[in-house]
Design a protein around this motif. Structure first.
Motif, PDB file in Angstrom:
ATOM      1  N   MET A 133       0.838  -1.198   0.000  1.00  0.00           N
ATOM      2  CA  MET A 133       0.000   0.000   0.000  1.00  0.00           C
ATOM      3  C   MET A 133       0.877   1.254   0.000  1.00  0.00           C
ATOM      4  SD  MET A 133      -2.738   1.349   2.854  1.00  0.00           S
ATOM      5  CE  MET A 133      -3.984   0.161   2.415  1.00  0.00           C
ATOM      6  N   LYS A 134       0.665   2.110  -0.965  1.00  0.00           N
ATOM      7  CA  LYS A 134       1.378   3.378  -1.024  1.00  0.00           C
ATOM      8  C   LYS A 134       0.658   4.401  -0.145  1.00  0.00           C
ATOM      9  CE  LYS A 134       2.894   6.996  -4.217  1.00  0.00           C
ATOM     10  NZ  LYS A 134       2.924   7.445  -5.632  1.00  0.00           N
ATOM     11  N   ILE A 135       1.422   5.085   0.703  1.00  0.00           N
ATOM     12  CA  ILE A 135       0.860   6.083   1.613  1.00  0.00           C
ATOM     13  C   ILE A 135       1.664   7.369   1.452  1.00  0.00           C
ATOM     14  CG2 ILE A 135       0.275   6.633   4.003  1.00  0.00           C
ATOM     15  CD1 ILE A 135       0.428   3.602   4.563  1.00  0.00           C
ATOM     16  N   THR A 136       0.975   8.476   1.253  1.00  0.00           N
ATOM     17  CA  THR A 136       1.652   9.761   1.079  1.00  0.00           C
ATOM     18  C   THR A 136       1.247  10.717   2.196  1.00  0.00           C
ATOM     19  OG1 THR A 136       1.619   9.439  -1.328  1.00  0.00           O
ATOM     20  CG2 THR A 136       2.092  11.658  -0.514  1.00  0.00           C
ATOM     21  N   ILE A 143       5.487   6.516   1.599  1.00  0.00           N
ATOM     22  CA  ILE A 143       5.706   5.130   2.012  1.00  0.00           C
ATOM     23  C   ILE A 143       5.287   4.235   0.853  1.00  0.00           C
ATOM     24  CG2 ILE A 143       5.092   3.344   3.683  1.00  0.00           C
ATOM     25  CD1 ILE A 143       4.404   5.675   5.638  1.00  0.00           C
ATOM     26  N   SER A 144       6.211   3.404   0.394  1.00  0.00           N
ATOM     27  CA  SER A 144       5.944   2.517  -0.736  1.00  0.00           C
ATOM     28  C   SER A 144       5.463   1.162  -0.248  1.00  0.00           C
ATOM     29  CB  SER A 144       7.213   2.345  -1.572  1.00  0.00           C
ATOM     30  OG  SER A 144       7.641   3.582  -2.092  1.00  0.00           O
ATOM     31  N   THR A 194      -2.767  10.283   2.248  1.00  0.00           N
ATOM     32  CA  THR A 194      -3.412   9.684   1.083  1.00  0.00           C
ATOM     33  C   THR A 194      -2.988   8.232   0.977  1.00  0.00           C
ATOM     34  OG1 THR A 194      -3.276  11.815  -0.039  1.00  0.00           O
ATOM     35  CG2 THR A 194      -3.807   9.900  -1.394  1.00  0.00           C
ATOM     36  N   TYR A 195      -3.969   7.336   0.801  1.00  0.00           N
ATOM     37  CA  TYR A 195      -3.711   5.894   0.742  1.00  0.00           C
ATOM     38  C   TYR A 195      -3.902   5.404  -0.692  1.00  0.00           C
ATOM     39  CZ  TYR A 195      -4.594   6.642   5.706  1.00  0.00           C
ATOM     40  OH  TYR A 195      -4.582   7.122   6.985  1.00  0.00           O
ATOM     41  N   GLY A 196      -2.896   5.555  -1.523  1.00  0.00           N
ATOM     42  CA  GLY A 196      -2.985   5.103  -2.900  1.00  0.00           C
ATOM     43  C   GLY A 196      -4.223   5.659  -3.579  1.00  0.00           C
ATOM     44  N   GLN A 225       3.647  -6.523   2.240  1.00  0.00           N
ATOM     45  CA  GLN A 225       2.902  -5.894   3.332  1.00  0.00           C
ATOM     46  C   GLN A 225       3.692  -4.711   3.888  1.00  0.00           C
ATOM     47  OE1 GLN A 225       2.017  -8.460   6.724  1.00  0.00           O
ATOM     48  NE2 GLN A 225      -0.094  -7.777   6.618  1.00  0.00           N
ATOM     49  N   THR A 226       3.032  -3.571   4.003  1.00  0.00           N
ATOM     50  CA  THR A 226       3.656  -2.376   4.551  1.00  0.00           C
ATOM     51  C   THR A 226       3.528  -2.394   6.071  1.00  0.00           C
ATOM     52  OG1 THR A 226       2.977  -1.200   2.549  1.00  0.00           O
ATOM     53  CG2 THR A 226       3.687   0.148   4.409  1.00  0.00           C
ATOM     54  N   MET A 227       4.603  -2.001   6.753  1.00  0.00           N
ATOM     55  CA  MET A 227       4.605  -2.059   8.207  1.00  0.00           C
ATOM     56  C   MET A 227       5.146  -0.742   8.774  1.00  0.00           C
ATOM     57  SD  MET A 227       5.830  -5.303  10.483  1.00  0.00           S
ATOM     58  CE  MET A 227       7.251  -5.552   9.437  1.00  0.00           C
ATOM     59  N   ILE A 228       4.447  -0.186   9.764  1.00  0.00           N
ATOM     60  CA  ILE A 228       4.890   1.035  10.440  1.00  0.00           C
ATOM     61  C   ILE A 228       4.949   0.733  11.939  1.00  0.00           C
ATOM     62  CG2 ILE A 228       4.480   3.492  10.810  1.00  0.00           C
ATOM     63  CD1 ILE A 228       2.798   3.511   8.265  1.00  0.00           C
ATOM     64  N   ILE A 229       6.133   0.927  12.525  1.00  0.00           N
ATOM     65  CA  ILE A 229       6.368   0.541  13.912  1.00  0.00           C
ATOM     66  C   ILE A 229       6.807   1.765  14.709  1.00  0.00           C
ATOM     67  CG2 ILE A 229       7.650  -0.982  15.459  1.00  0.00           C
ATOM     68  CD1 ILE A 229       8.239  -2.731  12.943  1.00  0.00           C
TER      69      ILE A 229
END
Length: 201
Positions: free
Chosen positions: A1-4, A25-26, A60-62, A173-177
């Motif tokens: 998921m691309k997140i801007t 985030i790519s 923005t989520y893609g 899978q995109t991961m944010i920690i």
């Protein structure tokens, strides 16, 4: 998921927690949000997950048109669980909203929760509750994992299990920690230090 993230900021009363955050985030990225205790890591994670509204800018989520939170998994020590459910009931309830990636038996065996299927969640130790939160994040289908201080309340065995799960997460899978402990975001390919985005306080 691309997140801007575009000129993203959040303030409480007149104090900016963070401001002017621009980042892309790519898909497949592992992002660490770092900073000292109370610096705003959890706040940023909640904004990215849509649980808090930004004070300025946008996320923005893609090009997704569906309800974006259905694609997220969120695990944090402060998130409430369904305490009046047994473990077995909790997993079955979660299964109504998200597809399981393996059987419940496999989940519990891998997370060392086997044998607690009929125990009420309210009677779990803090470590068992955190393992359950991580089970719900790791073992159900999602395109974005949001993890806040994921090893909180875990013993060494639990921490080792968490670290092993990081290695098994899909490359897609995109991961944010959010964490100030480097071992919790081992392998992150980008780091956002919240301390760098406190202009304008």
């Amino acid at each position: 998921m691309k997140i801007t993230l575009t000129d993203l900021g959040k303030k409480y009363n007149r104090e900016w927690v963070f401001r002017h955050l621009n980042f892309e985030i790519s898909p497949g990225d592992t992002i660490a949000i770092t900073g000292h205790n109370g610096s705003g890591k959890s706040t940023l994670l909640k904004v990215l997950g849509g649980y808090l509204t930004p004070s300025q800018g946008k996320v923005t989520y893609g090009d997704s048109k569906e309800h974006i939170q259905t694609q997220f998994s969120f695990a944090a020590p402060y998130l409430n669980l369904l305490e009046e459910f047994t473990l077995k009931e909790h997993l079955a309830f979660h299964n109504k909203f998200k597809k399981a990636l393996c059987s419940h038996e496999e989940m519990l065996a891998l997370s060392n929760l086997a044998g607690a299927e009929d125990k009420l969640v309210k009677d779990f130790s803090s470590g068992m509750k955190q393992r359950l939160r991580l089970v719900l994040a790791f073992f159900y289908e999602s395109s974005l994992l949001l993890l806040d201080e994921p090893t909180s309340n875990l013993d060494q065995d639990g921490t080792d299990w968490y670290l092993s799960m990081l290695q098994k997460v899909s490359d897609e899978q995109t991961m944010i920690i959010a964490s100030n402990q480097p071992q919790e975001y081992a392998g992150a390919n980008h780091i956002i230090s919240i301390e760098n985005f406190k202009q304008g306080q």
